[in-house]
Structures are given as structure tokens and as C-alpha cells.
Design a protein around this motif. Structure first.
Motif, PDB file in Angstrom:
ATOM      1  N   ALA A   1       0.821  -1.215   0.000  1.00 46.15           N
ATOM      2  CA  ALA A   1       0.000   0.000   0.000  1.00 46.15           C
ATOM      3  C   ALA A   1       0.849   1.256   0.000  1.00 46.15           C
ATOM      4  O   ALA A   1       0.324   2.351   0.183  1.00 46.15           O
ATOM      5  CB  ALA A   1      -0.928   0.004   1.216  1.00 46.15           C
ATOM      6  N   VAL A   2       2.134   1.119  -0.218  1.00 44.67           N
ATOM      7  CA  VAL A   2       3.064   2.200   0.076  1.00 44.67           C
ATOM      8  C   VAL A   2       4.020   2.460  -1.097  1.00 44.67           C
ATOM      9  O   VAL A   2       3.712   2.134  -2.227  1.00 44.67           O
ATOM     10  CB  VAL A   2       3.810   1.894   1.392  1.00 44.67           C
ATOM     11  CG1 VAL A   2       2.945   2.218   2.592  1.00 44.67           C
ATOM     12  CG2 VAL A   2       4.240   0.426   1.452  1.00 44.67           C
ATOM     13  N   SER A   3       5.161   3.059  -0.817  1.00 44.68           N
ATOM     14  CA  SER A   3       6.125   3.400  -1.860  1.00 44.68           C
ATOM     15  C   SER A   3       7.519   3.475  -1.246  1.00 44.68           C
ATOM     16  O   SER A   3       7.711   3.112  -0.076  1.00 44.68           O
ATOM     17  CB  SER A   3       5.757   4.749  -2.500  1.00 44.68           C
ATOM     18  OG  SER A   3       6.115   5.821  -1.641  1.00 44.68           O
ATOM     19  N   HIS A   4       8.442   4.041  -2.020  1.00 44.82           N
ATOM     20  CA  HIS A   4       9.800   4.217  -1.515  1.00 44.82           C
ATOM     21  C   HIS A   4       9.839   5.098  -0.276  1.00 44.82           C
ATOM     22  O   HIS A   4      10.755   4.985   0.537  1.00 44.82           O
ATOM     23  CB  HIS A   4      10.676   4.863  -2.599  1.00 44.82           C
ATOM     24  CG  HIS A   4      10.399   6.321  -2.805  1.00 44.82           C
ATOM     25  ND1 HIS A   4       9.327   6.792  -3.554  1.00 44.82           N
ATOM     26  CD2 HIS A   4      11.030   7.440  -2.332  1.00 44.82           C
ATOM     27  CE1 HIS A   4       9.327   8.106  -3.544  1.00 44.82           C
ATOM     28  NE2 HIS A   4      10.345   8.535  -2.816  1.00 44.82           N
ATOM     29  N   ARG A   5       8.846   5.992  -0.114  1.00 43.67           N
ATOM     30  CA  ARG A   5       8.936   7.058   0.891  1.00 43.67           C
ATOM     31  C   ARG A   5       9.139   6.523   2.303  1.00 43.67           C
ATOM     32  O   ARG A   5       9.952   7.050   3.070  1.00 43.67           O
ATOM     33  CB  ARG A   5       7.682   7.931   0.841  1.00 43.67           C
ATOM     34  CG  ARG A   5       7.474   8.671  -0.479  1.00 43.67           C
ATOM     35  CD  ARG A   5       6.243   9.545  -0.440  1.00 43.67           C
ATOM     36  NE  ARG A   5       5.955  10.126  -1.745  1.00 43.67           N
ATOM     37  CZ  ARG A   5       4.973   9.719  -2.544  1.00 43.67           C
ATOM     38  NH1 ARG A   5       4.160   8.737  -2.155  1.00 43.67           N
ATOM     39  NH2 ARG A   5       4.788  10.294  -3.716  1.00 43.67           N
ATOM     40  N   TYR A   6       8.368   5.500   2.687  1.00 41.57           N
ATOM     41  CA  TYR A   6       8.433   5.065   4.077  1.00 41.57           C
ATOM     42  C   TYR A   6       9.689   4.254   4.373  1.00 41.57           C
ATOM     43  O   TYR A   6      10.006   3.999   5.543  1.00 41.57           O
ATOM     44  CB  TYR A   6       7.163   4.281   4.461  1.00 41.57           C
ATOM     45  CG  TYR A   6       7.166   2.811   4.083  1.00 41.57           C
ATOM     46  CD1 TYR A   6       7.061   1.817   5.063  1.00 41.57           C
ATOM     47  CD2 TYR A   6       7.246   2.397   2.755  1.00 41.57           C
ATOM     48  CE1 TYR A   6       7.045   0.478   4.723  1.00 41.57           C
ATOM     49  CE2 TYR A   6       7.214   1.077   2.416  1.00 41.57           C
ATOM     50  CZ  TYR A   6       7.119   0.107   3.400  1.00 41.57           C
ATOM     51  OH  TYR A   6       7.091  -1.219   3.065  1.00 41.57           O
ATOM     52  N   LEU A   7      10.430   3.857   3.339  1.00 40.76           N
ATOM     53  CA  LEU A   7      11.680   3.119   3.544  1.00 40.76           C
ATOM     54  C   LEU A   7      12.893   4.041   3.640  1.00 40.76           C
ATOM     55  O   LEU A   7      14.005   3.574   3.923  1.00 40.76           O
ATOM     56  CB  LEU A   7      11.897   2.132   2.390  1.00 40.76           C
ATOM     57  CG  LEU A   7      10.868   1.010   2.282  1.00 40.76           C
ATOM     58  CD1 LEU A   7      11.147   0.163   1.041  1.00 40.76           C
ATOM     59  CD2 LEU A   7      10.878   0.122   3.535  1.00 40.76           C
ATOM     60  N   MET A   8      12.694   5.341   3.445  1.00 42.85           N
ATOM     61  CA  MET A   8      13.832   6.252   3.420  1.00 42.85           C
ATOM     62  C   MET A   8      14.601   6.348   4.741  1.00 42.85           C
ATOM     63  O   MET A   8      15.819   6.557   4.721  1.00 42.85           O
ATOM     64  CB  MET A   8      13.385   7.632   2.948  1.00 42.85           C
ATOM     65  CG  MET A   8      12.954   7.676   1.477  1.00 42.85           C
ATOM     66  SD  MET A   8      14.158   6.974   0.316  1.00 42.85           S
ATOM     67  CE  MET A   8      15.548   8.074   0.544  1.00 42.85           C
ATOM     68  N   PRO A   9      13.970   6.201   5.921  1.00 44.61           N
ATOM     69  CA  PRO A   9      14.790   6.217   7.141  1.00 44.61           C
ATOM     70  C   PRO A   9      15.863   5.124   7.153  1.00 44.61           C
ATOM     71  O   PRO A   9      17.024   5.374   7.528  1.00 44.61           O
ATOM     72  CB  PRO A   9      13.754   6.006   8.249  1.00 44.61           C
ATOM     73  CG  PRO A   9      12.507   6.614   7.702  1.00 44.61           C
ATOM     74  CD  PRO A   9      12.525   6.240   6.250  1.00 44.61           C
ATOM     75  N   THR A  10      15.520   3.922   6.717  1.00 44.94           N
ATOM     76  CA  THR A  10      16.517   2.859   6.623  1.00 44.94           C
ATOM     77  C   THR A  10      17.486   3.128   5.489  1.00 44.94           C
ATOM     78  O   THR A  10      18.700   2.918   5.629  1.00 44.94           O
ATOM     79  CB  THR A  10      15.834   1.498   6.430  1.00 44.94           C
ATOM     80  OG1 THR A  10      15.066   1.184   7.599  1.00 44.94           O
ATOM     81  CG2 THR A  10      16.848   0.386   6.209  1.00 44.94           C
TER      82      THR A  10
END
Length: 259
Positions: free
Chosen positions: A39-48
Motif C-alpha cells: 500500500a506504500v512506496s519508496h517514501r516510508y523506507l527512506m529512514p533505513t
């Protein structure tokens, strides 16, 4: 969650689909490809991604239908996403990478590893779906609702934007693809033992299920305290540290012998 300027955007046309990614490839070492959930994209993985970028080249694509990538008229299933990701890696000339999938993304990278083991040097299965104990739309969605009560509320704006980009119908269709995919069939055929990463509070991919995944694959399980399903969002530094440690360990193992 502002993306640092070191991460550049790019579009690569693969099979007629313009595929977006964010990448920072200044570091040496094995490239790490972070693959998002349904349900998401690259955005929520940016902290890692940001925490890992000083140690490895990092690439964070948007799967077809999500984020900034093109929106096909039908939602891709696990196999089609895996095939697209493999073609994208081929187009970029990346022949050996660490594929790190979160949630539904773990299903995609597991299938990729089985279909194209030549591309895969290491595997991270973070909060992997779908636990056989919740392999129905109702059960899986119920676990996501439970996860809302243990997630950090600041994520809401990012996740809402991602769902709006994908459209609710695509999210629901991809839920169906997830629950129809028996990931165990891929797990027992992985070419290398994975890192199985998850949060201690995760009700979607709970510790019991992650332990089963590690046993089935011969992998190692790492649990991040006080994190829930979106461990790669809320605990980016600890997730990156676990991935980097796994890759250091993997580099010392003997290469598998082909029959």
C-alpha cells in the motif's frame, strides 16, 4: 520524512513501464535494493535507506502502480512484480545485489530470488507476509488495524499519500494477491540464507511466524525492540545496522556450490 539531497530520483522504462527509484550509490560494497509493501512506496523506507547509504549503495524503487512509477490498469501479482524487478535490475546493469523486501515486498524478493538466483547475493525479509495463520483478506486487514494501535502516529501523512497515489482498489487487489501467495514454497528454495527482520510489537508478521521463516530458510532472525510492523520506517538506524551486520557476516560465508 524529508529525503536528503544525496538521494537522486530516476525513471527507467522497463517493459513499457516507467519505473521510479531513489538512489544513493556513492558508497562502495554490495548494492542494497529496498522493496516496499503493498500500500506504500519508496517514501516510508527512506529512514533505513538514509541510515544505510554511508555503508552500501542503496536503491529504493517504486513498484509498478505505486509511488511515482507508472500505474498499470491491473494490479500486479507477486510473480509479475518479481519479474519486473528482475528486468529493472538487468536494465541498470546490477548483477549481484542484496534484495531487502518489507511486508509484501518480502514476498516479491523471495520470488525474485527463486526466479533469478543469479541476481541475488543476499536477502532480507523484513516483517514478511503472509503468515499462514492470517492468510485471508479479513484476517490480514484485521492485523493491520491492530498494528495501527502500536505504530508511531507521525507516519500517517506519508502512508495516506502513498495509498492515494496507488488508489484503494489497487491496494485491495494486491491484498488478494498476497493472501493467495503461499510464500513457504519460495522460502524453502532461497539460494542464500536470509536475514529475517521484524519489530517486537508487530501483529502482522509476529515473532512466532518470523521464527518459522528463519528455521525454514536457515536464516537468522533479528527483532527490534519497541518497533511494530513498519520497523524500517520507525527504526531506520537499527534496521540499517542489522542489515549491515548481516551483510558483513554473509561476505565471510563460503559461496554455495552449484550441482
Amino acid at each position: 520524512m524529508r529525503e536528503e539531497s544525496a538521494f537522486a530520483g530516476r525513471w527507467t522504462t522497463v517493459g513499457g513501464v516507467r519505473t521510479h527509484d531513489r538512489h544513493d550509490c556513492r558508497a562502495g560494497g554490495l548494492p542494497v535494493v529496498l522493496v516496499h509493501g503493498l500500500a506504500v512506496s519508496h517514501r516510508y523506507l527512506m529512514p533505513t535507506a538514509r541510515a544505510l547509504a554511508g555503508r552500501h549503495p542503496v536503491l529504493v524503487p517504486d513498484l509498478p502502480g505505486f509511488g511515482h512509477s507508472d500505474k498499470p490498469r491491473r494490479a500486479y501479482d507477486v510473480s509479475r512484480h518479481a519479474a519486473h524487478l528482475a528486468a529493472w535490475l538487468d536494465a541498470l546493469g546490477l548483477s549481484r545485489v542484496c534484495v531487502a523486501g518489507h511486508s509484501f515486498g518480502a514476498e516479491v524478493v523471495a520470488r525474485l530470488a527463486v526466479l533469478r538466483p543469479d541476481l541475488v547475493a543476499a536477502i532480507v525479509l523484513a516483517s514478511p507476509t503472509c503468515d499462514p495463520a492470517a492468510r485471508s483478506r479479513r484476517a490480514l486487514v484485521g492485523r493491520w488495524f491492530a498494528d495501527l494501535f502500536v505504530e508511531a502516529p507521525w507516519q500517517a501523512a506519508v502512508l495516506a499519500r502513498d495509498v492515494a497515489d496507488a488508489k484503494p482498489w489497487r491496494v485491495l487487489a494486491t491484498v488478494g494477491h498476497s493472501v493467495r501467495n503461499a510464500i513457504e514454497g519460495d522460502l524453502c528454495r532461497l539460494p542464500v540464507p536470509p536475514l529475517v527482520l521484524g519489530g517486537a510489537l508487530d501483529p502482522v508478521a509476529p515473532l512466532r511466524w518470523r521464527t518459522q521463516v528463519a528455521v525454514l530458510t536457515g536464516g537468522v532472525s533479528v527483532t527490534v525492540p519497541a518497533a511494530a510492523h513498519n520497523v524500517m520506517t520507525t527504526s531506520g538506524r537499527r534496521s540499517a545496522a542489522a542489515i549491515a551486520a548481516y551483510l558483513r557476516s554473509s561476505s565471510t560465508r563460503p559461496a554455495p556450490v552449484s550441482a
